[in-house]
Every structure is written in C-alpha cells, then in structure tokens.
Scaffold this motif. Structure first.
Motif, PDB file in Angstrom:
ATOM      1  N   GLY A  75       0.797  -1.215   0.000  1.00  0.00           N
ATOM      2  CA  GLY A  75       0.000   0.000   0.000  1.00  0.00           C
ATOM      3  C   GLY A  75       0.831   1.267   0.000  1.00  0.00           C
ATOM      4  N   ASP A  76       2.107   1.174   0.411  1.00  0.00           N
ATOM      5  CA  ASP A  76       2.972   2.349   0.383  1.00  0.00           C
ATOM      6  C   ASP A  76       3.236   2.825  -1.040  1.00  0.00           C
ATOM      7  N   PHE A  77       2.996   1.968  -2.020  1.00  0.00           N
ATOM      8  CA  PHE A  77       3.273   2.312  -3.422  1.00  0.00           C
ATOM      9  C   PHE A  77       1.994   2.500  -4.216  1.00  0.00           C
ATOM     10  N   ALA A  78       0.900   2.776  -3.539  1.00  0.00           N
ATOM     11  CA  ALA A  78      -0.372   2.955  -4.250  1.00  0.00           C
ATOM     12  C   ALA A  78      -0.474   4.317  -4.920  1.00  0.00           C
ATOM     13  N   ARG A  79       0.170   5.341  -4.349  1.00  0.00           N
ATOM     14  CA  ARG A  79       0.118   6.668  -4.961  1.00  0.00           C
ATOM     15  C   ARG A  79       0.832   6.660  -6.313  1.00  0.00           C
ATOM     16  N   PRO A  80       0.284   7.332  -7.325  1.00  0.00           N
ATOM     17  CA  PRO A  80       0.862   7.275  -8.677  1.00  0.00           C
ATOM     18  C   PRO A  80       2.325   7.690  -8.745  1.00  0.00           C
ATOM     19  N   ALA A  81       2.703   8.734  -8.001  1.00  0.00           N
ATOM     20  CA  ALA A  81       4.078   9.226  -8.099  1.00  0.00           C
ATOM     21  C   ALA A  81       5.081   8.166  -7.675  1.00  0.00           C
ATOM     22  N   VAL A  82       4.839   7.550  -6.529  1.00  0.00           N
ATOM     23  CA  VAL A  82       5.780   6.542  -6.036  1.00  0.00           C
ATOM     24  C   VAL A  82       5.685   5.272  -6.861  1.00  0.00           C
ATOM     25  N   ARG A  83       4.484   4.904  -7.272  1.00  0.00           N
ATOM     26  CA  ARG A  83       4.328   3.678  -8.057  1.00  0.00           C
ATOM     27  C   ARG A  83       5.047   3.792  -9.402  1.00  0.00           C
ATOM     28  N   ASN A  84       4.949   4.941 -10.049  1.00  0.00           N
ATOM     29  CA  ASN A  84       5.628   5.120 -11.339  1.00  0.00           C
ATOM     30  C   ASN A  84       7.139   4.991 -11.186  1.00  0.00           C
ATOM     31  N   ARG A  85       7.670   5.552 -10.117  1.00  0.00           N
ATOM     32  CA  ARG A  85       9.113   5.447  -9.894  1.00  0.00           C
ATOM     33  C   ARG A  85       9.515   4.004  -9.630  1.00  0.00           C
ATOM     34  N   LEU A  86       8.684   3.275  -8.877  1.00  0.00           N
ATOM     35  CA  LEU A  86       9.002   1.877  -8.613  1.00  0.00           C
ATOM     36  C   LEU A  86       8.917   1.046  -9.887  1.00  0.00           C
ATOM     37  N   GLU A  87       7.923   1.323 -10.731  1.00  0.00           N
ATOM     38  CA  GLU A  87       7.820   0.577 -11.991  1.00  0.00           C
ATOM     39  C   GLU A  87       9.028   0.825 -12.879  1.00  0.00           C
ATOM     40  N   ASP A  88       9.494   2.063 -12.927  1.00  0.00           N
ATOM     41  CA  ASP A  88      10.716   2.343 -13.693  1.00  0.00           C
ATOM     42  C   ASP A  88      11.901   1.583 -13.109  1.00  0.00           C
ATOM     43  N   PHE A  89      11.960   1.545 -11.805  1.00  0.00           N
ATOM     44  CA  PHE A  89      13.043   0.832 -11.126  1.00  0.00           C
ATOM     45  C   PHE A  89      12.984  -0.667 -11.455  1.00  0.00           C
ATOM     46  N   ILE A  90      11.795  -1.247 -11.460  1.00  0.00           N
ATOM     47  CA  ILE A  90      11.654  -2.670 -11.766  1.00  0.00           C
ATOM     48  C   ILE A  90      12.021  -2.954 -13.220  1.00  0.00           C
ATOM     49  N   ARG A  91      11.596  -2.077 -14.120  1.00  0.00           N
ATOM     50  CA  ARG A  91      11.950  -2.271 -15.536  1.00  0.00           C
ATOM     51  C   ARG A  91      13.457  -2.266 -15.730  1.00  0.00           C
ATOM     52  N   HIS A  92      14.135  -1.362 -15.018  1.00  0.00           N
ATOM     53  CA  HIS A  92      15.589  -1.328 -15.131  1.00  0.00           C
ATOM     54  C   HIS A  92      16.213  -2.588 -14.544  1.00  0.00           C
ATOM     55  N   LEU A  93      15.663  -3.070 -13.433  1.00  0.00           N
ATOM     56  CA  LEU A  93      16.188  -4.298 -12.836  1.00  0.00           C
ATOM     57  C   LEU A  93      16.025  -5.496 -13.757  1.00  0.00           C
ATOM     58  N   SER A  94      14.894  -5.563 -14.452  1.00  0.00           N
ATOM     59  CA  SER A  94      14.613  -6.728 -15.295  1.00  0.00           C
ATOM     60  C   SER A  94      15.581  -6.860 -16.462  1.00  0.00           C
ATOM     61  N   THR A  95      16.276  -5.793 -16.806  1.00  0.00           N
ATOM     62  CA  THR A  95      17.256  -5.865 -17.895  1.00  0.00           C
ATOM     63  C   THR A  95      18.578  -6.460 -17.451  1.00  0.00           C
ATOM     64  N   GLU A  96      18.771  -6.579 -16.154  1.00  0.00           N
ATOM     65  CA  GLU A  96      20.007  -7.150 -15.618  1.00  0.00           C
ATOM     66  C   GLU A  96      19.727  -8.571 -15.159  1.00  0.00           C
ATOM     67  N   PRO A  97      20.333  -9.584 -15.754  1.00  0.00           N
ATOM     68  CA  PRO A  97      20.028 -10.981 -15.388  1.00  0.00           C
ATOM     69  C   PRO A  97      20.185 -11.277 -13.909  1.00  0.00           C
ATOM     70  N   ILE A  98      21.158 -10.676 -13.264  1.00  0.00           N
ATOM     71  CA  ILE A  98      21.399 -11.002 -11.862  1.00  0.00           C
ATOM     72  C   ILE A  98      20.312 -10.445 -10.952  1.00  0.00           C
ATOM     73  N   PHE A  99      19.576  -9.418 -11.427  1.00  0.00           N
ATOM     74  CA  PHE A  99      18.514  -8.807 -10.635  1.00  0.00           C
ATOM     75  C   PHE A  99      17.123  -9.215 -11.113  1.00  0.00           C
ATOM     76  N   ALA A 100      17.046 -10.138 -12.062  1.00  0.00           N
ATOM     77  CA  ALA A 100      15.749 -10.480 -12.656  1.00  0.00           C
ATOM     78  C   ALA A 100      14.802 -11.110 -11.634  1.00  0.00           C
ATOM     79  N   ALA A 101      15.340 -11.928 -10.736  1.00  0.00           N
ATOM     80  CA  ALA A 101      14.484 -12.585  -9.737  1.00  0.00           C
ATOM     81  C   ALA A 101      13.818 -11.551  -8.835  1.00  0.00           C
ATOM     82  N   ALA A 102      14.596 -10.581  -8.366  1.00  0.00           N
ATOM     83  CA  ALA A 102      14.029  -9.529  -7.513  1.00  0.00           C
ATOM     84  C   ALA A 102      13.003  -8.712  -8.282  1.00  0.00           C
ATOM     85  N   ALA A 103      13.273  -8.437  -9.549  1.00  0.00           N
ATOM     86  CA  ALA A 103      12.333  -7.661 -10.356  1.00  0.00           C
ATOM     87  C   ALA A 103      11.008  -8.395 -10.511  1.00  0.00           C
ATOM     88  N   GLN A 104      11.067  -9.706 -10.750  1.00  0.00           N
ATOM     89  CA  GLN A 104       9.837 -10.470 -10.925  1.00  0.00           C
ATOM     90  C   GLN A 104       9.046 -10.542  -9.617  1.00  0.00           C
TER      91      GLN A 104
END
Length: 533
Positions: free
Chosen positions: A136-165
């Motif tokens: 629920g801490d990430f329900a606000r659009p501003a924080v959620r958008n930043r987290l989604e960008d962060f996850i997208r960047h993580l998913s491009t790195e194989p070593i961080f893919a598990a955490a991203a998923q």
C-alpha cells in the motif's frame, strides 16, 4: 531457562522523561552480544547521535536499514523500521534515499565487482521485502511510477531479474491504497523529476544463484505469516472439509462472518447441548475464532488504533478488524456470565461453572491468552463471582487449577506472570490483545516522535519500545494453528445465543438466582425476560 520481560510500560507518569532522555538513542547503537568481540569493527557502529542534540537523523536510520544484517537485532530493526517509518517520513522520501545509496555504490570504483554486486543485491532485497510486506505504500501514482521504472531497469540485468519479478507480482496483484487517515506523514503529490536509476554493470554474473532468498517461484503474500489450514466439521460422522487462508483479505472475509446474531434463546435445551459438547471442541472453536480475527489485523492497524483520536478512528476503515476482535472479547465474557446464570438451581450453575473452568485450562494449553482472559472475565465478573452457593459445589481440585489461571492473568506487577508466560510460550499463540494495546498507548503517548532543537531528528527509542510490543505479535501471526477444526455446534453456542448485554441486567439476574442473603429471591418470574420471546 525462562526469559523475563524486558520492559514495564505501566509507569506512564515517568514515561515522558524516559522516552526523551538524550542518551536513549545511543543505546540502540551498542554492539549486540550476538556479535563476537573480535568481529566488531568501527564500520559496524554507525555515527553515534550527538548527546547534546538527541535523536537520530533519517539518513542514519536508512543507512542502518541497508547495512549487512549481523545479528538478530539488525533483522528486528528492519521489521520495525518498515512498519513504523510512516510516522516520520513518506514512502517517496525513503525510496529516494534508497536509490541515492544504490547510485553511490555503482559510482564507487574502489570496491571489487563481487562486493559491489553483493551490496546492490542486499539493498534490492530490502526494497523487495518492503514492496511485499507493505504494498500500500506504493499505491500513490508518483511513487508507483518510480518503482515501476526501477523494476523495468532491474529486469534488464540478469542477476537482478528474480528480484524484479518478485516485486512485479506484488505490484500487479497486491497494491491497494491503505487508509492512512491522520497518522502518517503525507506523500508529496508532485511528480518528481525523471531520473535514471543506476545499478550494477550489465555483465552477467555466475554468483546470482547464491542469493536464493529472491526466489522467482515464491508465492507473494500480503501478510507476514504462512497460510493457515483450517478444517470444518459437519454432521455426526465428523466429515472434515479443509480450506486455506493465504492473505489478510481471506481472514477478513471469514472474520466478517463471526459477528454475533442473537437468534437462539437461552433455554434448558441450550443448557443440555452445552453440557453435551466436549470441552475440547468449545476451546478449539474459541481459539479458531480468535485466530481468524487476530490474523485479520494488520500490524499497522494496531499503530493506527493508538495514534488516532476518536473522531479519526470513526473515519478510518482499517479500525474495523481491531474493533471486531475487541467486541468479540467482550461478547465472550458476557456469554460466559449468561450461560452460568441461565439455570435457577445452584447444582446446574455449578456444572456450567466447572465446565467453563475446564475450558479455560484448555485455552491455556492452546496458548490462546486472549480467549483465556475473556473466559476469566466472565467467571470473575461481579455477577458470577458473588455466587457463593454455586462456587461451593465446584470440586476443589478444579477450583485450585482455576486459581492458578487467575494468578497467570492477574494484574500484579503490571501483568508480570502473563508477560513471562507470553515471552516463553511456543508458537502458535494468541496474545492478550487489550494489554498489548495498552502498552502501545503508553509508548505512543510517552514520547515525542521528533526531537531536537529544530524538530528534525527522530526519537528512535520510542520506536524501539513500540517494536518490543509489535515484534512478538508479528512473529505470532507467522505461525498459524495447524488443522484447527470448525465445530458448528460450539460456534452456534458462542455466537448465536440471544442474551442480555447490559451489565446491570446481568447483575439483576444474578441477584434473582442467589440473593445477598444466600437464598433465591421469591419472585413470580424465575426465568430470563428473553425466554418469553
């Protein structure tokens, strides 16, 4: 060896001076006994707070959150911080501080690649835990958008893919905005400037398998506990139907069905059903109801409950789970009193009283302290406690065992006996919620959140004391009762009996069956008024 309770929270008149002393926060930074002396270095001790200033800065707390977990105290700190940080910081501020530290790790050219990757994984794991536990801490659009960008960047790195998923699952299925009415620092609604989050180099590493805690196939749950398997008992044959609760929502839906209905009159027929029902079945059903209601309470709901005034509590929807459990506690206490007072003859009342004393002992064996306290409240209430003729007919050995339970839950020395038993009870267990709520109120009202000349430093000692109350509750929610059975007959007796709830009316019934002179009153109306309906 028994552990003794670590703190006493009953001395509220001295609480303000205790929570706000200048050296209080320095205690948090002492070495833990779990760390060998030869392994202690200056790097393991964060910058100690200035004694003249008092309190700890937000950046110091974030550094400790992201530091290596060297002891149990460090792991406990992570749980306490993620639960309570909303009282002095918004999610966006914490997320920005974490990303800043990830950037500085990437830009540091002086450390080895493997050390750098290990540090980044440790920081990302904290973020993954945060998202999974408090989505629920990430329900606000501003924080959620930043987290989604962060996850997208993580998913491009194989070593961080598990955490991203893992974080992606939490975002897609579990993010519902919390009802944070009046108790948290509000989020800045302005969309922050776009930024490029920096992580490890794109080079593939063969060392990712060692970080198994970020498993791709792990189920995402919205509660800190494992799933609970309950069984339903139907019919004479005792056919069992099992079903599982995996989330807070599952427990909330089940708890909503446990509201008293007041449909069954207290009659002689109800008395025989009660006496024919096994003590274990009634104790199991009380425990099952208490466990479902206890598990539907989010840890932050307890913080909200002690942080809000009466007007804000009425507006906060998150209070319904705690209010439901408190109301059920009072209902059980009055149900016990009414069941004992149901019959006119002392010998029948003594049989019911003896049965409830045995049920109380079963609840103690189940470590259901909340249900035990409710039954004791009904037996030791004024309306029942005054029945000397009835108590005289209860066997002496039963009364002795019951007296030990009264001492266990007694108020002497700030409930010392209960606190000692609670800290040394194995899981699963259910706490005595009213007492822990009172402890939280004492800690909340006993110290300020922000201290210092400019009010920009955090009185972390206050949050440590809140954590000493909350952490055992978190641990208890993580260990459900195995194979609790639903007993329909016992459930009907507990939730569906029609009975008076006014204390004066219950007391009048007590005087009617056994007057102050020791003899029943000669009245033309010997039964409860609700029997006529």
């Amino acid at each position: 060896m028994l552990r003794t309770p670590g703190i006493r929270l009953d001395r509220t008149q001295h609480a303000a001076s205790f929570f706000n002393i200048d050296e209080s926060d320095a205690e948090s930074y002492r070495y833990s006994d779990e760390i060998p002396i030869l392994q202690r270095t200056d790097d393991m001790v964060f910058e100690r707070p200035n004694k003249k200033t008092g309190g700890i800065t937000f950046d110091e707390l974030v550094d400790r959150l992201l530091a290596p977990k060297m002891s149990r105290a460090d792991s406990n700190f992570s749980d306490i911080f993620l639960c309570l940080y909303r009282k002095f910081a918004a999610p966006g501020r914490l997320f920005s501080a974490i990303l800043t530290r990830l950037d500085s790790v990437k830009e540091d050219k002086s450390i080895h690649y493997l050390t750098k990757t290990s540090t980044q994984l440790r920081i990302i794991e904290v973020v993954a835990k945060w998202v999974a536990t408090y989505p629920g801490d990430f329900a606000r659009p501003a924080v959620r958008n930043r987290l989604e960008d962060f996850i997208r960047h993580l998913s491009t790195e194989p070593i961080f893919a598990a955490a991203a998923q893992q974080m992606r699952k939490s975002l897609d299925f579990n993010v519902i905005e919390d009802d944070d009415t009046g108790w948290v620092v509000e989020e800045d609604l302005e969309e922050p400037q776009g930024r490029k989050d920096s992580l490890a180099p794109s080079k593939r590493s063969d060392y990712s398998d060692s970080f198994s805690s970020l498993g791709v196939d792990d189920p995402v749950e919205r509660r800190p506990s494992a799933s609970s398997s309950l069984q339903t008992d139907y019919g004479v044959a005792g056919k069992l139907h099992s079903f599982q609760f995996h989330s807070y929502e599952d427990y909330e839906r089940e708890a909503a069905t446990m509201v008293p209905t007041s449909t069954l009159p207290l009659t002689k027929f109800r008395y025989h059903i009660f006496m024919d029902t096994a003590d274990e079945d009634i104790a199991d059903e009380i425990t099952r109801i208490d466990w479902v209601m206890f598990s539907s309470i989010r840890i932050r709901d307890l913080v909200r409950h002690v942080s809000l005034n009466a007007d804000l509590k009425a507006k906060c929807k998150a209070m319904q789970n705690i209010n439901r459990m408190i109301n059920h506690f009072n209902h059980v206490a009055k149900w016990v009193s009414n069941m004992i007072l149901m019959r006119d003859k002392p010998k029948h009342r003594a049989q019911i009283l003896e049965k409830f004393m045995n049920i109380a002992l079963k609840l103690r064996y189940l470590n259901n302290y909340n249900g035990l306290a409710a039954v004791l409240a009904g037996i030791n209430g004024t309306a029942v406690h005054r029945l000397s003729q009835t108590r005289a007919l209860v066997p002496t050995d039963v009364q002795k065992r019951f007296a030990r339970l009264v001492l266990l839950m007694g108020t002497q020395k700030s409930h010392f006996a209960y606190r000692l038993a609670w800290e040394n009870s194995p899981l699963p267990r259910i706490p005595f919620i009213p007492l822990h709520r009172r402890d939280l109120v004492s800690a909340e009202e006993g110290g300020q959140t922000l201290v210092g000349q400019e009010g920009d430093r955090i009185n972390w000692k206050k949050f440590e004391i809140l954590g000493e109350v909350l952490l055992p509750i978190m641990k208890s929610q993580g260990a459900p009762y195995p194979n609790l059975s639903k007993h329909d007959t016992a459930r009907e007796l507990i939730l569906d009996c029609r009975m008076p709830t006014d204390d004066e009316e219950i007391y009048q019934r007590s005087v009617e069956v056994e007057s102050t002179t020791g003899t029943p009153l000669e009245t033309g109306k010997k039964k409860f008024p609700w029997f006529a309906k």
